[in-house]
Design an enzyme around this catalytic site. Structure first.
Site, PDB file in Angstrom:
ATOM      1  N   LYS A   1      79.912  58.508  39.996  1.00 46.13           N
ATOM      2  CA  LYS A   1      80.351  59.207  41.194  1.00 46.13           C
ATOM      3  C   LYS A   1      79.145  59.376  42.102  1.00 46.13           C
ATOM      4  O   LYS A   1      78.163  60.038  41.756  1.00 46.13           O
ATOM      5  CB  LYS A   1      80.923  60.567  40.823  1.00 46.13           C
ATOM      6  CG  LYS A   1      81.374  61.370  42.024  1.00 46.13           C
ATOM      7  CD  LYS A   1      82.052  62.641  41.597  1.00 46.13           C
ATOM      8  CE  LYS A   1      82.418  63.485  42.792  1.00 46.13           C
ATOM      9  NZ  LYS A   1      83.049  64.741  42.375  1.00 46.13           N
TER      10      LYS A   1
ATOM     11  N   LYS B   1      83.506  55.823  42.025  1.00 44.13           N
ATOM     12  CA  LYS B   1      83.974  56.600  43.165  1.00 44.13           C
ATOM     13  C   LYS B   1      82.833  56.792  44.150  1.00 44.13           C
ATOM     14  O   LYS B   1      81.750  57.146  43.713  1.00 44.13           O
ATOM     15  CB  LYS B   1      84.448  57.957  42.647  1.00 44.13           C
ATOM     16  CG  LYS B   1      84.883  58.904  43.718  1.00 44.13           C
ATOM     17  CD  LYS B   1      85.213  60.229  43.098  1.00 44.13           C
ATOM     18  CE  LYS B   1      85.399  61.220  44.216  1.00 44.13           C
ATOM     19  NZ  LYS B   1      85.550  62.566  43.713  1.00 44.13           N
TER      20      LYS B   1
HETATM   21  C1  PBG Z   1      85.308  67.580  43.107  1.00 46.64           C
HETATM   22  C2  PBG Z   1      85.826  66.346  43.720  1.00 46.64           C
HETATM   23  C3  PBG Z   1      85.514  65.761  44.968  1.00 46.64           C
HETATM   24  C4  PBG Z   1      86.401  64.704  45.111  1.00 46.64           C
HETATM   25  C5  PBG Z   1      87.183  64.636  43.967  1.00 46.64           C
HETATM   26  N1  PBG Z   1      86.794  65.647  43.114  1.00 46.64           N
HETATM   27  C6  PBG Z   1      84.592  66.167  46.040  1.00 46.64           C
HETATM   28  C7  PBG Z   1      83.146  66.274  45.871  1.00 46.64           C
HETATM   29  O1  PBG Z   1      82.539  65.833  44.895  1.00 46.64           O
HETATM   30  O2  PBG Z   1      82.567  66.876  46.768  1.00 46.64           O
HETATM   31  C8  PBG Z   1      86.505  63.819  46.318  1.00 46.64           C
HETATM   32  C9  PBG Z   1      87.773  63.099  46.474  1.00 46.64           C
HETATM   33  C10 PBG Z   1      88.000  62.551  47.840  1.00 46.64           C
HETATM   34  O3  PBG Z   1      87.126  62.575  48.726  1.00 46.64           O
HETATM   35  O4  PBG Z   1      89.107  62.058  48.065  1.00 46.64           O
HETATM   36  N2  PBG Z   1      84.058  67.565  42.600  1.00 46.64           N
END
Ligand code: PBG
Length: 322
Positions: free
Chosen positions: A196, A249
């Protein structure tokens, strides 16, 4: 002669419109649909930065999952917006919290849809970070894991099928696996947000889930987008710790990571087509053909190697193309 029967494309001209020569194909079962459930509202509310996406009140969740099933979507991932927040995000593991109730309500009515619970603290903490902070405002990895343990247990008690820890704490997957097994939930699966990235493309999500942070950024716990070897190490560790599905992601700026992960590990792989990627297409309707770019984007993620695609486009795409 420019137009030669020796050229490999020659006979394809005739076959191109038939599916038999199409390599990557999307099917309904490839998709997971994200749902935002807001404890503070009574009627669904459109998310300004994500046209066509809504926050749902608890009372409309089952109805929405049924309507998704109607079009052929068989998995959802749930994000919660609680009615109260505090420093340590207590609401996240309340057994009557918004997500816990949503899981129970869905599971009571519908048994053929996979319910995935996103496990993170950022929607539940007053500061908006994904973990518990120490006195210097740094995320305390191990204290955060203790809370994550409580969240997954409360989701499992509510009947969840898959937990998806998204906070990028070290050792999360192994910790969660041991906690689930110790409580007898050996059949609850883990989808790991393994690679991520610290991305600008999460902007609209933070508006959608009310999880923006008050100070700092997430660069200490999320990955640097300059790195690709590191993503492979993160994925490797999560597989070793017991992940059932690993994830890359965002998706679009990371198709190389998806491709590489699929080739190196040959393991169930999800890609998250995130909020900013969705917003980019939705907000450019004056210059782009929405349907065409939606299909092209989703197909590129599939072609790169993703087995599972989490996307806000899923419902529209299936309705228009499948
Ligand atoms: C929570 C999380 C996030 C997303 C999914 N789970 C945001 C972040 O890390 O700030 C993002 C999903 C999206 O942008 O569609 N940690």
């Amino acid at each position: 002669m420019y137009y030669s029967p020796d050229f490999p494309g020659y006979r394809m001209r005739r076959l191109r419109r038939f599916k038999i020569v199409q390599e990557a194909r999307l099917k309904k079962d490839d998709f997971v649909y994200p749902l935002f459930i807001d404890e503070n509202i009574k009627k669904r509310k459109e998310i300004a930065s994500m046209p066509g996406q809504y926050r749902y009140p608890l009372g409309e969740v089952v109805e929405e999952v049924l309507s998704l099933r109607e079009v052929g979507i068989r998995s959802v991932i749930l994000f919660g917006i609680p009615s109260k927040k505090d420093d340590i995000g207590c609401e996240s593991y309340n057994k009557n919290g918004v997500i816990q109730r949503a899981i129970k309500n869905i599971k009571k009515e519908i048994d053929d849809v996979i319910v995935i619970g996103d496990v993170c603290l950022c929607e539940y903490t007053s500061h908006g970070h994904c973990g518990i902070l120490d006195e210097k405002n740094r995320v305390d990895n191990d204290k955060t894991l203790e809370v994550i343990g409580k969240i997954v247990e409360s989701y499992a008690d509510s009947g969840i099928d898959v937990v998806a820890p998204s906070g990028m704490m070290d050792g999360t997957v192994g910790f969660v696996r041991r906690r689930l097994d110790a409580k007898g939930y050996t059949d609850v699966a883990i989808m790991a947000y393994s690679a991520k990235y610290n991305s600008g493309f999460y902007g609209p999500f933070r508006d959608a889930a009310d999880s923006g942070f008050k100070f700092g950024d997430r660069s200490t716990y999320q990955m640097d987008y300059r790195n690709s070897d590191e993503a492979m190490r993160e994925i490797y560790l999560d597989i070793k710790e017991g992940a059932d599905i690993v994830m890359v992601k965002p998706a679009l700026s990371y198709l190389d990571i998806i491709y590489r992960a699929k080739n190196e590990f040959n393991f169930p792989l999800a890609a998250y087509n995130v909020s900013g990627e969705y917003a980019m297409t939705k907000l450019s309707s004056s210059v782009l053909d929405q349907d065409r770019v939606m299909e092209e984007i989703l197909l590129s993620i599939k072609r790169a190697g993703a087995d599972i695609i989490i996307s806000y486009h899923a419902k529209d795409f299936i309705k228009k193309f499948l």
